[in-house]
Motif scaffolding. Structure first.
Motif, mmCIF file in Angstrom:
data_model
loop_
_atom_site.group_PDB
_atom_site.id
_atom_site.type_symbol
_atom_site.label_atom_id
_atom_site.label_comp_id
_atom_site.label_asym_id
_atom_site.label_seq_id
_atom_site.Cartn_x
_atom_site.Cartn_y
_atom_site.Cartn_z
ATOM 1 N N VAL A 49 0.830 -1.207 0.000
ATOM 2 C CA VAL A 49 0.000 0.000 0.000
ATOM 3 C C VAL A 49 0.866 1.259 0.000
ATOM 4 O O VAL A 49 0.521 2.263 -0.639
ATOM 5 C CB VAL A 49 -0.953 -0.005 1.221
ATOM 6 C CG1 VAL A 49 -1.593 1.364 1.429
ATOM 7 C CG2 VAL A 49 -2.040 -1.064 1.025
ATOM 8 N N THR A 53 0.531 4.130 -2.765
ATOM 9 C CA THR A 53 0.241 5.494 -2.323
ATOM 10 C C THR A 53 1.299 6.470 -2.811
ATOM 11 O O THR A 53 0.980 7.579 -3.276
ATOM 12 C CB THR A 53 0.151 5.545 -0.790
ATOM 13 O OG1 THR A 53 -0.845 4.619 -0.339
ATOM 14 C CG2 THR A 53 -0.230 6.942 -0.317
ATOM 15 N N MET A 57 0.749 9.550 -5.308
ATOM 16 C CA MET A 57 1.153 10.880 -4.858
ATOM 17 C C MET A 57 2.048 11.546 -5.907
ATOM 18 O O MET A 57 1.862 12.726 -6.251
ATOM 19 C CB MET A 57 1.892 10.783 -3.532
ATOM 20 C CG MET A 57 2.424 12.102 -3.006
ATOM 21 S SD MET A 57 3.649 11.863 -1.698
ATOM 22 C CE MET A 57 5.050 11.303 -2.680
ATOM 23 N N MET A 79 -1.883 13.044 0.243
ATOM 24 C CA MET A 79 -1.607 11.601 0.223
ATOM 25 C C MET A 79 -0.244 11.285 0.826
ATOM 26 O O MET A 79 -0.015 10.201 1.371
ATOM 27 C CB MET A 79 -1.676 11.065 -1.213
ATOM 28 C CG MET A 79 -3.075 11.008 -1.790
ATOM 29 S SD MET A 79 -3.179 9.977 -3.262
ATOM 30 C CE MET A 79 -3.082 8.345 -2.564
ATOM 31 N N HIS A 82 -0.566 10.359 4.437
ATOM 32 C CA HIS A 82 -1.013 8.988 4.660
ATOM 33 C C HIS A 82 0.118 7.991 4.384
ATOM 34 O O HIS A 82 0.219 6.964 5.064
ATOM 35 C CB HIS A 82 -2.214 8.678 3.766
ATOM 36 C CG HIS A 82 -3.465 9.385 4.178
ATOM 37 N ND1 HIS A 82 -4.183 9.032 5.302
ATOM 38 C CD2 HIS A 82 -4.122 10.438 3.635
ATOM 39 C CE1 HIS A 82 -5.223 9.838 5.427
ATOM 40 N NE2 HIS A 82 -5.213 10.687 4.436
ATOM 41 N N ALA A 83 0.957 8.299 3.401
ATOM 42 C CA ALA A 83 2.091 7.422 3.120
ATOM 43 C C ALA A 83 3.031 7.354 4.320
ATOM 44 O O ALA A 83 3.546 6.282 4.665
ATOM 45 C CB ALA A 83 2.846 7.925 1.881
ATOM 46 N N GLY A 157 -8.414 9.067 -6.950
ATOM 47 C CA GLY A 157 -7.980 8.809 -5.582
ATOM 48 C C GLY A 157 -8.859 7.789 -4.881
ATOM 49 O O GLY A 157 -8.375 6.937 -4.129
ATOM 50 N N ASN A 161 -7.742 4.189 -3.322
ATOM 51 C CA ASN A 161 -8.010 3.875 -1.922
ATOM 52 C C ASN A 161 -8.845 2.606 -1.768
ATOM 53 O O ASN A 161 -8.669 1.863 -0.801
ATOM 54 C CB ASN A 161 -8.719 5.051 -1.246
ATOM 55 C CG ASN A 161 -7.764 6.189 -0.937
ATOM 56 O OD1 ASN A 161 -6.689 5.986 -0.403
ATOM 57 N ND2 ASN A 161 -8.163 7.404 -1.284
ATOM 58 N N CYS A 164 -6.376 -0.179 -2.132
ATOM 59 C CA CYS A 164 -5.555 -0.278 -0.924
ATOM 60 C C CYS A 164 -6.358 -0.841 0.248
ATOM 61 O O CYS A 164 -5.845 -1.650 1.038
ATOM 62 C CB CYS A 164 -4.988 1.092 -0.553
ATOM 63 S SG CYS A 164 -3.755 1.717 -1.716
ATOM 64 N N VAL A 203 -6.448 4.661 5.090
ATOM 65 C CA VAL A 203 -6.934 4.460 3.724
ATOM 66 C C VAL A 203 -8.437 4.721 3.636
ATOM 67 O O VAL A 203 -8.916 5.395 2.717
ATOM 68 C CB VAL A 203 -6.606 3.028 3.256
ATOM 69 C CG1 VAL A 203 -7.278 2.733 1.919
ATOM 70 C CG2 VAL A 203 -5.100 2.845 3.142
ATOM 71 N N ASP A 206 -9.213 8.402 3.842
ATOM 72 C CA ASP A 206 -8.960 9.066 2.564
ATOM 73 C C ASP A 206 -10.059 8.747 1.562
ATOM 74 O O ASP A 206 -10.489 9.615 0.786
ATOM 75 C CB ASP A 206 -7.599 8.624 2.030
ATOM 76 C CG ASP A 206 -6.907 9.720 1.245
ATOM 77 O OD1 ASP A 206 -7.267 10.895 1.436
ATOM 78 O OD2 ASP A 206 -6.015 9.415 0.443
#
Length: 343
Positions: A49, A53, A57, A79, A82-83, A157, A161, A164, A203, A206
């Motif tokens: 993931v 991501t 991004m 993003m 979140h990464a 996106g 998600n 993921c 995830v 998002d």
């Protein structure tokens, strides 16, 4: 917070760095303190993931720079947060596995994963706060929105998600931790991997904000409701903060060893009190229970008794029916009997 945890764990010296040159021979007296086998599927899932991501991004940031779109740039950098958080989950898995046999961790390294989940919950709260401030700014100072570009980005996106979320939602090791629940009201909840749950929530958060953004952008493009965008931002922030609060509560409870209201505590008391051979000759003077793995507990119990047949090994055998109790320490306190008449 995230960097401090990562630096602290990565800077641990090798497990034998502090050991003296000569060691006493205690091979037949030591115990295996690896109480949790980890989650290899979860570790693989979080790593995959992260790659997805970061690629998404990079595409959004490059596209935003090429097309001069602030919407694309903003979502791309969003993003990245979140990464970083999902990367922390993967890092926690790696550190727990790396130090699994390190004797300095008295009850294993499983709580490194919980610490990763705790840090991610704080990060989610930060994301929710950032969303609120951003929504307030948009309400007070509206800016023109490139609806078509933003909708395309939001849909893309969302698809990423969903992929993921599917990867993380199926990243469970089903080959371990099959224990009896003994009627615990929590059901299978205890089997949940809180570190994996933290990555999954990032995830899902998002994805949820993408759905809200698509609805807001569609309403703005079709009906001219530009105010709908920041309003949906508020709704998304509340949703993310609610999820973060639940994760923060569950991880904090484990890190602080707040387990004395767990059903297993009463089961320990009941198992000792209802032994027919012991009768009323046994009294629990002290009891401590804490979690050392997913659905795995350690127990320290002090027992007062005037019966010589009650010893530490007998107490351990008594509690052996509960498979979730994987480490038991027993202290026997002898109660003095009445002296003989000749004394």
């Amino acid at each position: 917070m995230l960097l401090a945890i990562a630096f602290g764990l990565s800077s641990l010296p090798p497990s034998d760095a502090r050991l003296p040159l000569t060691q006493p021979k205690t091979t037949n007296q030591t115990h295996d303190h690896v109480f949790d086998s980890g989650n290899q599927a979860g570790e693989r899932g979080t790593r995959l993931v992260i790659v997805i991501t970061i690629l998404m991004m990079a595409v959004e940031v490059l596209a935003g720079w090429w097309f001069n779109s602030m919407a694309l740039l903003a979502d791309g950098w969003h993003m990245s947060s979140h990464a970083v958080a999902i990367g922390l989950s993967a890092f926690a898995y790696a550190m727990a596995r790396r130090h699994a046999n390190d004797s300095r961790f008295a009850f294993g390294t499983w709580k490194i994963e919980i610490l990763g989940g705790f840090a991610s919950s704080l990060f989610l709260l930060g994301v929710a706060t950032w969303m609120i401030f951003g929504s307030v700014e948009r309400l007070l100072s509206p800016k023109p929105i490139h609806y078509k570009e933003a909708i395309i980005v939001a849909i893309l996106g969302l698809l990423v998600n969903v992929v993921c979320a599917y990867i993380l939602g199926n990243a469970h090791d089903h080959g371990h931790d099959h224990h009896h629940e003994h009627g615990h009201p929590e059901g299978g909840k205890e089997h949940h991997d809180l570190n994996l749950r933290s990555a999954y929530l990032h995830v899902i958060a998002d994805a949820a904000t993408s759905v809200l953004a698509i609805a807001a952008l569609a309403g703005g493009m079709i009906f001219g409701w530009s105010w709908l965008d920041p309003v949906m931002g508020f709704a998304g922030a509340i949703l993310v903060a609610t999820w973060a609060r639940g994760l923060l509560r569950d991880t904090s409870r484990i890190l602080l060893d707040a387990e004395m209201d767990h059903p297993v505590v009463e089961e320990i008391r009941e198992a000792i009190a209802t032994q027919p051979e012991w009768g009323s000759s046994v009294e629990i003077r002290d009891l401590h229970v804490w979690r050392v793995g997913r659905n795995k507990f350690a127990c320290l119990v002090a027992i007062a008794t005037d019966a010589q047949r009650v010893d530490a090994e007998a107490v351990k055998q008594c509690l052996a029916i509960h498979e979730e109790i994987v480490h038991v320490t027993v202290e026997i306190q002898a109660i003095a009997t009445a002296p003989d008449k000749g004394d």
